[in-house]
Design a protein around this motif. Structure first.
Motif, PDB file in Angstrom:
ATOM      1  N   VAL A 187       0.763  -1.207   0.080  1.00  0.00           N
ATOM      2  CA  VAL A 187       0.166   0.114  -0.075  1.00  0.00           C
ATOM      3  C   VAL A 187       0.879   1.214   0.051  1.00  0.00           C
ATOM      4  O   VAL A 187       1.850   1.245   0.693  1.00  0.00           O
ATOM      5  CB  VAL A 187      -0.943   0.045   1.155  1.00  0.00           C
ATOM      6  N   GLU A 188       0.425   2.319  -0.838  1.00  0.00           N
ATOM      7  CA  GLU A 188       1.237   3.782  -0.856  1.00  0.00           C
ATOM      8  C   GLU A 188       0.459   4.334   0.099  1.00  0.00           C
ATOM      9  O   GLU A 188      -0.598   4.828  -0.227  1.00  0.00           O
ATOM     10  CB  GLU A 188       1.229   4.224  -2.232  1.00  0.00           C
ATOM     11  N   ILE A 189       0.902   4.835   1.428  1.00  0.00           N
ATOM     12  CA  ILE A 189       0.006   5.201   2.331  1.00  0.00           C
ATOM     13  C   ILE A 189      -0.098   6.751   2.206  1.00  0.00           C
ATOM     14  O   ILE A 189      -0.991   7.159   2.953  1.00  0.00           O
ATOM     15  CB  ILE A 189       0.647   4.823   4.001  1.00  0.00           C
ATOM     16  N   GLY A 190       0.909   7.294   1.440  1.00  0.00           N
ATOM     17  CA  GLY A 190       0.594   8.858   1.408  1.00  0.00           C
ATOM     18  C   GLY A 190      -0.671   9.241   0.773  1.00  0.00           C
ATOM     19  O   GLY A 190      -1.243  10.368   1.452  1.00  0.00           O
ATOM     20  N   GLY A 191      -1.175   8.629  -0.111  1.00  0.00           N
ATOM     21  CA  GLY A 191      -2.292   9.016  -0.629  1.00  0.00           C
ATOM     22  C   GLY A 191      -3.450   8.670   0.016  1.00  0.00           C
ATOM     23  O   GLY A 191      -4.338   9.635   0.145  1.00  0.00           O
ATOM     24  N   TRP A 192      -3.589   7.616   1.011  1.00  0.00           N
ATOM     25  CA  TRP A 192      -4.593   7.487   1.945  1.00  0.00           C
ATOM     26  C   TRP A 192      -4.734   8.525   3.098  1.00  0.00           C
ATOM     27  O   TRP A 192      -5.627   8.649   3.332  1.00  0.00           O
ATOM     28  CB  TRP A 192      -4.585   5.999   2.571  1.00  0.00           C
TER      29      TRP A 192
ATOM     30  N   ILE B  56     -11.947   9.423   0.850  1.00  0.00           N
ATOM     31  CA  ILE B  56     -11.569   8.055   1.333  1.00  0.00           C
ATOM     32  C   ILE B  56     -12.013   7.062   0.439  1.00  0.00           C
ATOM     33  O   ILE B  56     -11.513   6.085  -0.132  1.00  0.00           O
ATOM     34  CB  ILE B  56     -11.842   7.643   2.863  1.00  0.00           C
ATOM     35  N   GLU B  57     -13.358   7.214   0.138  1.00  0.00           N
ATOM     36  CA  GLU B  57     -14.266   6.150  -0.720  1.00  0.00           C
ATOM     37  C   GLU B  57     -13.626   6.599  -2.155  1.00  0.00           C
ATOM     38  O   GLU B  57     -14.166   5.625  -2.976  1.00  0.00           O
ATOM     39  CB  GLU B  57     -15.538   6.338  -0.437  1.00  0.00           C
ATOM     40  N   ASP B  58     -13.717   7.718  -2.570  1.00  0.00           N
ATOM     41  CA  ASP B  58     -13.566   8.230  -4.048  1.00  0.00           C
ATOM     42  C   ASP B  58     -12.100   9.212  -4.124  1.00  0.00           C
ATOM     43  O   ASP B  58     -12.477  10.222  -3.686  1.00  0.00           O
ATOM     44  CB  ASP B  58     -14.679   8.815  -4.475  1.00  0.00           C
ATOM     45  N   PRO B  59     -11.220   8.656  -4.659  1.00  0.00           N
ATOM     46  CA  PRO B  59      -9.983   9.560  -4.481  1.00  0.00           C
ATOM     47  C   PRO B  59     -10.044  10.497  -5.570  1.00  0.00           C
ATOM     48  O   PRO B  59      -9.332  11.439  -5.976  1.00  0.00           O
ATOM     49  CB  PRO B  59      -8.788   8.374  -4.987  1.00  0.00           C
ATOM     50  N   ASN B  60     -11.180  10.450  -6.707  1.00  0.00           N
ATOM     51  CA  ASN B  60     -11.223  11.233  -7.669  1.00  0.00           C
ATOM     52  C   ASN B  60     -12.184  12.513  -7.562  1.00  0.00           C
ATOM     53  O   ASN B  60     -12.441  13.020  -8.511  1.00  0.00           O
ATOM     54  CB  ASN B  60     -11.565  10.560  -9.132  1.00  0.00           C
ATOM     55  N   THR B  61     -12.606  12.605  -6.387  1.00  0.00           N
ATOM     56  CA  THR B  61     -13.544  13.793  -6.119  1.00  0.00           C
ATOM     57  C   THR B  61     -12.795  15.065  -6.708  1.00  0.00           C
ATOM     58  O   THR B  61     -11.596  14.973  -6.323  1.00  0.00           O
ATOM     59  CB  THR B  61     -13.802  13.840  -4.956  1.00  0.00           C
TER      60      THR B  61
ATOM     61  N   THR C  53      -7.813  18.028  -6.981  1.00  0.00           N
ATOM     62  CA  THR C  53      -7.422  19.652  -7.083  1.00  0.00           C
ATOM     63  C   THR C  53      -6.127  19.668  -6.312  1.00  0.00           C
ATOM     64  O   THR C  53      -5.229  20.193  -6.775  1.00  0.00           O
ATOM     65  CB  THR C  53      -8.207  20.777  -6.629  1.00  0.00           C
ATOM     66  N   TYR C  54      -6.155  19.047  -5.034  1.00  0.00           N
ATOM     67  CA  TYR C  54      -5.070  19.282  -4.210  1.00  0.00           C
ATOM     68  C   TYR C  54      -3.889  18.367  -4.748  1.00  0.00           C
ATOM     69  O   TYR C  54      -2.774  18.844  -4.334  1.00  0.00           O
ATOM     70  CB  TYR C  54      -5.457  19.031  -2.695  1.00  0.00           C
ATOM     71  N   ARG C  55      -4.153  17.386  -5.059  1.00  0.00           N
ATOM     72  CA  ARG C  55      -3.247  16.319  -5.481  1.00  0.00           C
ATOM     73  C   ARG C  55      -2.258  16.996  -6.727  1.00  0.00           C
ATOM     74  O   ARG C  55      -1.103  16.888  -6.653  1.00  0.00           O
ATOM     75  CB  ARG C  55      -3.536  15.040  -6.282  1.00  0.00           C
TER      76      ARG C  55
END
Length: 562
Positions: free
Chosen positions: A214-219, A240-245, A250-252
């Motif tokens: 698991v790449e924990i940073g994104g979570w 958490i449920e949808d990473p593409n909100t 925007t913040y990514r």
């Protein structure tokens, strides 16, 4: 470089007009445009000569202060600073350069920097003369597109006003009410991690070495965004449920690893006006502008919905007062700020932008460092897990709420979190500028001098923490009488959240959500580095926060019980 662009341009225009009209023989081909650029370049050359050579070497009142060895003739220690991770050169200089509270060094084109090193120098700059040292205009303009002109970027009387109005929302008595929210979202994070670590063919595998990666940073970033959304604004962003909100995407984009364009723009900002650099038709500028518009739109919508709800509650309260009933108000930060009546809508948008960006990305980066250290010191996972399972409600039971009392009994958890934030402060350095001629420790400091505060260096200073200052040791916070100081000899030895009037207003909020998220994950999982050699290979990325450049990849295995 502090170049007076407006006056230089006006002088060049006037000079070219006069010279071409009166003495064309001394002009550039009797051309107004050519003469204008020649005059402008001559002024730039004169300013560079003065600021990069004559002033720092012959006239600066700071030139006799202790300085690190090495450095180039024109660019001081610029190469060292850009090659090493942010804050690391300063930490080394703390140990290598004998000083009495101030270290002097130079960067690109010998721009001067002052580095306070002693509690006395830090107290003077952060407390007694706090408002004499402001965030530079270039920094404020660069950050306000994403952070807004909230309490983080406000200065002087405006900062005092905003901070006073926001204090009730961040009082610990209010943070206590948010503990269940922090725990609910920690529960959701664990559920999501359980799904991706058990939905494999090796669900019965007991060996951590074969566990899913698991790449924990994104979570971590998605969880903290959900927390600031719910606890800060009463809005579930569902990251958490949808990473593409839209907001998470925007913040990514904004907090990604600095691109070559960003680095170029940063370099140009030394020479050109900030407004001009920000207006260049480049992808990064377009991304920031788009992000700013998107975030502001979200904030306006949240404020409007929250205001409508508060108006409805107010009408219900008026009716229930007559009937003897009581209305329960929302406990999120936005509701408290709105109820105060101290902010206009634009004020609130700025505060929400600040909390959204600074409030989620900083804690997310701290979580990455926490898991990095838990992988590096595996024995601490067991110790933390035993304490968490003994004191906190089961993460498997979503109906059981976390109380502040239960969290307060996790003494090692608190010590561990304090030590993570000491060793890896999420913002390794921060910058201030002398608003006018002043002094630090009786040393004259001219207006415009840049002051560098380095939590990375101060938090590991042997003069404040002792000979084992750079050792990761949570037990330093467990000794009798050291739970608040870690054994340091000064309150200014712990600078992760700064100190004084400009200390982070959200410190208690951040510390509590940080502890909840660490507790939930370590209580339910065992984990280790995907690559056992990772600590020797790690590269730290620069930017607004500090964290591993390529993310933190861990093997995670769910544990039975709890």
């Amino acid at each position: 470089m502090d170049f007076p662009w407006s006056s230089a341009v006006l002088r060049s225009i006037a000079g070219s007009f006069i010279l071409v009209r009166l003495t064309p023989i001394y002009t550039f081909g009797a051309s107004y445009i050519g003469t204008f650029f020649v005059l402008l370049l001559l002024q730039i050359f004169a300013v560079v000569l003065w600021q990069a050579v004559l002033w720092p070497r012959l006239f600066s009142p700071l030139r006799h202060l202790p300085t690190p060895k090495g450095g180039s003739f024109f660019n001081g220690h610029f190469t060292t600073i850009t090659k090493e991770p942010s804050g690391h050169p300063h930490r080394r200089w703390f140990a290598e350069v004998p000083n009495k509270g101030l270290i002097y060094y130079k960067t690109l084109l010998n721009q001067e920097r002052l580095l306070p090193t002693s509690p006395e120098a830090l107290r003077e700059t952060l407390m007694t003369k706090c408002y004499e040292f402001e965030k530079p205009a270039m920094t404020r303009l660069g950050l306000q597109k994403v952070l807004g002109v909230g309490v983080l970027l406000a200065e002087g009387e405006e900062h005092k006003r905003q901070r006073h109005a926001l204090n009730p929302a961040f009082d610990y008595r209010h943070i206590i009410d948010l503990h269940p929210t922090f725990w609910d979202i920690s529960h959701r994070l664990v559920d999501a991690l359980m799904t991706i670590t058990t939905n494999r063919e090796n669900t019965s595998e007991k060996s951590l070495s074969n566990a899913p990666v698991v790449e924990i940073g994104g979570w971590a970033s998605r969880a903290t965004l959900d927390i600031i959304g719910d606890a800060g604004m009463g809005q579930d962003f569902n990251a958490i449920e949808d990473p593409n909100t839209p907001l998470n995407a925007t913040y990514r984009k904004v907090f990604q690893i600095p691109s070559s364009q960003q680095q170029l723009l940063g370099l140009l900002s030394f020479f050109l006006p900030t407004w001009f650099v920000r207006s260049l038709p480049l992808t990064h500028n377009a991304n920031v502008a788009e992000a700013s518009t998107s975030i502001k739109k979200v904030c306006h919508e949240l404020i409007h919905r929250k205001q409508e709800k508060l108006n409805l509650l107010k009408r219900e309260e008026e009716g229930q007062d007559k009937a003897g009933g009581k209305t329960v108000r929302d406990k999120d930060i936005l509701s408290v700020a709105l109820s105060s009546g101290e902010f206009t809508e634009d004020d609130l948008v700025n505060q929400m932008m600040t909390f959204l960006a600074a409030g989620h990305e900083t804690t997310a980066s701290s979580l990455v460092w926490a898991f990095y250290l838990l992988c590096k010191h595996r024995e601490m996972q067991t110790r933390l897990r035993e304490e968490v399972r003994a004191n906190l409600p089961s993460i498997s039971d979503a109906s059981t709420k976390l109380t502040a009392t239960a969290l307060d009994h996790c003494y090692f958890l608190k010590a561990f979190c304090n030590e993570v934030l000491r060793i890896y402060p999420v913002v390794p350095i921060t910058l201030r500028e002398a608003a006018h001629d002043t002094t630090i420790l009786d040393q004259f400091v001219p207006k415009g001098t840049k002051i560098i505060f380095s939590p990375m260096a101060i938090n590991t200073s042997t003069s404040m923490w002792g000979p084992d200052a750079d050792k990761f040791d949570p037990d330093r916070w467990m000794a009798p009488g050291q739970s608040k100081t870690g054994g340091a000899n000064s309150a200014y030895a712990y600078m992760t959240f700064l100190q004084g009037y400009r200390a982070c207003i959200g410190m208690k909020f951040a510390m509590t959500e940080f502890a909840c998220l660490v507790a939930a994950v370590v209580g339910r999982f065992e984990f280790e580095f995907e690559d056992p050699e990772y600590p020797s290979k790690i590269k730290i990325k620069g930017g607004i926060t500090s964290k591993p450049k390529d993310g933190l990849h861990m093997r995670m295995r769910p544990l039975e019980g709890w």
